[in-house]
Motif scaffolding. Sequence first.
Motif, mmCIF file in Angstrom:
data_model
loop_
_atom_site.group_PDB
_atom_site.id
_atom_site.type_symbol
_atom_site.label_atom_id
_atom_site.label_comp_id
_atom_site.label_asym_id
_atom_site.label_seq_id
_atom_site.Cartn_x
_atom_site.Cartn_y
_atom_site.Cartn_z
ATOM 1 N N MET A 146 76.137 25.420 2.787
ATOM 2 C CA MET A 146 76.705 24.168 3.196
ATOM 3 C C MET A 146 75.649 23.441 4.002
ATOM 4 S SD MET A 146 79.785 24.072 6.055
ATOM 5 C CE MET A 146 80.495 25.438 5.251
ATOM 6 N N TYR A 147 75.430 22.171 3.681
ATOM 7 C CA TYR A 147 74.412 21.353 4.323
ATOM 8 C C TYR A 147 75.095 20.378 5.272
ATOM 9 C CZ TYR A 147 71.677 23.269 0.524
ATOM 10 O OH TYR A 147 71.053 24.130 -0.346
ATOM 11 N N PHE A 148 74.645 20.358 6.523
ATOM 12 C CA PHE A 148 75.278 19.501 7.517
ATOM 13 C C PHE A 148 74.228 18.877 8.416
ATOM 14 C CE2 PHE A 148 74.601 23.362 9.781
ATOM 15 C CZ PHE A 148 74.481 23.012 11.110
ATOM 16 N N ASP A 149 74.595 17.796 9.069
ATOM 17 C CA ASP A 149 73.716 17.078 9.985
ATOM 18 C C ASP A 149 73.866 17.667 11.379
ATOM 19 O OD1 ASP A 149 72.357 15.339 11.626
ATOM 20 O OD2 ASP A 149 73.464 13.540 11.008
ATOM 21 N N GLY A 150 72.954 18.555 11.740
ATOM 22 C CA GLY A 150 73.007 19.197 13.051
ATOM 23 C C GLY A 150 72.672 18.276 14.205
ATOM 24 N N SER A 151 72.125 17.093 13.905
ATOM 25 C CA SER A 151 71.842 16.133 14.979
ATOM 26 C C SER A 151 73.088 15.347 15.355
ATOM 27 C CB SER A 151 70.723 15.172 14.560
ATOM 28 O OG SER A 151 71.145 14.323 13.507
ATOM 29 N N CYS A 152 74.149 15.514 14.608
ATOM 30 C CA CYS A 152 75.428 14.824 14.843
ATOM 31 C C CYS A 152 76.346 15.754 15.635
ATOM 32 C CB CYS A 152 76.052 14.464 13.495
ATOM 33 S SG CYS A 152 77.773 13.951 13.574
ATOM 34 N N PRO A 153 76.679 15.399 16.884
ATOM 35 C CA PRO A 153 77.562 16.254 17.683
ATOM 36 C C PRO A 153 78.909 16.513 17.014
ATOM 37 C CG PRO A 153 76.498 14.647 19.099
ATOM 38 C CD PRO A 153 76.180 14.259 17.676
ATOM 39 N N LEU A 154 79.475 15.511 16.379
ATOM 40 C CA LEU A 154 80.758 15.682 15.701
ATOM 41 C C LEU A 154 80.633 16.675 14.552
ATOM 42 C CD1 LEU A 154 83.727 14.712 15.447
ATOM 43 C CD2 LEU A 154 82.883 12.947 13.891
ATOM 44 N N CYS A 155 79.587 16.522 13.747
ATOM 45 C CA CYS A 155 79.358 17.427 12.615
ATOM 46 C C CYS A 155 79.119 18.850 13.117
ATOM 47 C CB CYS A 155 78.162 16.961 11.788
ATOM 48 S SG CYS A 155 78.328 15.270 11.171
ATOM 49 N N SER A 156 78.327 18.985 14.162
ATOM 50 C CA SER A 156 78.032 20.303 14.718
ATOM 51 C C SER A 156 79.298 20.970 15.250
ATOM 52 C CB SER A 156 76.999 20.190 15.839
ATOM 53 O OG SER A 156 75.764 19.767 15.310
ATOM 54 N N LEU A 157 80.169 20.201 15.846
ATOM 55 C CA LEU A 157 81.436 20.725 16.347
ATOM 56 C C LEU A 157 82.276 21.257 15.188
ATOM 57 C CD1 LEU A 157 83.222 20.976 18.917
ATOM 58 C CD2 LEU A 157 84.173 18.754 18.311
ATOM 59 N N GLU A 158 82.371 20.477 14.131
ATOM 60 C CA GLU A 158 83.160 20.892 12.962
ATOM 61 C C GLU A 158 82.552 22.132 12.308
ATOM 62 O OE1 GLU A 158 85.072 19.079 8.884
ATOM 63 O OE2 GLU A 158 83.421 18.003 9.823
ATOM 64 N N ILE A 159 81.255 22.131 12.108
ATOM 65 C CA ILE A 159 80.594 23.266 11.465
ATOM 66 C C ILE A 159 80.702 24.510 12.347
ATOM 67 C CG2 ILE A 159 78.374 24.171 10.659
ATOM 68 C CD1 ILE A 159 79.845 22.060 8.803
ATOM 69 N N GLY A 160 80.588 24.329 13.652
ATOM 70 C CA GLY A 160 80.782 25.456 14.570
ATOM 71 C C GLY A 160 82.171 26.057 14.420
ATOM 72 N N TYR A 161 83.161 25.196 14.231
ATOM 73 C CA TYR A 161 84.518 25.693 14.012
ATOM 74 C C TYR A 161 84.584 26.493 12.714
ATOM 75 C CZ TYR A 161 89.303 26.063 12.670
ATOM 76 O OH TYR A 161 90.490 26.582 12.238
ATOM 77 N N TYR A 162 84.080 25.912 11.621
ATOM 78 C CA TYR A 162 84.097 26.620 10.340
ATOM 79 C C TYR A 162 83.367 27.956 10.454
ATOM 80 C CZ TYR A 162 85.858 22.502 7.800
ATOM 81 O OH TYR A 162 86.621 21.457 7.338
ATOM 82 N N ALA A 163 82.233 27.974 11.157
ATOM 83 C CA ALA A 163 81.442 29.193 11.297
ATOM 84 C C ALA A 163 82.196 30.283 12.056
ATOM 85 C CB ALA A 163 80.122 28.885 11.996
ATOM 86 N N SER A 164 83.166 29.898 12.876
ATOM 87 C CA SER A 164 83.942 30.868 13.648
ATOM 88 C C SER A 164 85.146 31.406 12.881
ATOM 89 C CB SER A 164 84.414 30.233 14.961
ATOM 90 O OG SER A 164 85.467 29.303 14.716
ATOM 91 N N CYS A 165 85.437 30.838 11.730
ATOM 92 C CA CYS A 165 86.609 31.235 10.951
ATOM 93 C C CYS A 165 86.370 32.522 10.168
ATOM 94 C CB CYS A 165 86.984 30.137 9.957
ATOM 95 S SG CYS A 165 87.679 28.649 10.692
ATOM 96 N N GLU A 166 87.439 33.255 9.956
ATOM 97 C CA GLU A 166 87.380 34.417 9.071
ATOM 98 C C GLU A 166 86.882 33.961 7.696
ATOM 99 O OE1 GLU A 166 90.432 37.483 6.822
ATOM 100 O OE2 GLU A 166 91.211 36.139 8.364
#
Length: 126
Positions: free
Chosen positions: A1-21
């Motif tokens: 999955m490719y995401f914009d890590g410079s975007c705080p909102l995107c990083s927050l969402e991806i961090g959530y997904y990364a924490s999921c089972e």
Amino acid sequence: MYFDGSCPLCSLEIGYYASCEGADGLRFVDVSDPDAQLAEGLSQDKAMARFHVQLPDGTLVSGANGFVAVWQALPKWRWLARVAQLPGAVQVMEVAYRMFLPLRPILSRIASRLGAKPKKHSDTTV
């Protein structure tokens, strides 16, 4: 999955997904990192402008289809992937996503003010 890590909102969402089972089966690539390894045919500009996911067979999907692919991989979100299979659902989601894109910078600034932080390049692959 490719995401914009410079975007705080995107990083927050991806961090959530990364924490999921189930996230251990996903690879998270921060496309704001100039050294990020991108899928064939995916430029950094395209990747920064829109959410992309490369499927196991190499197919590249984006926007609503990208989110559906992520939801299919995460047990907690599979119900939403099933909803997306209803006739016309992905098309409606894609329209909503396209409406969101111009608002993303504003929402990202709000998220930043509320404490969301962009990813560090060293954290790009989970």
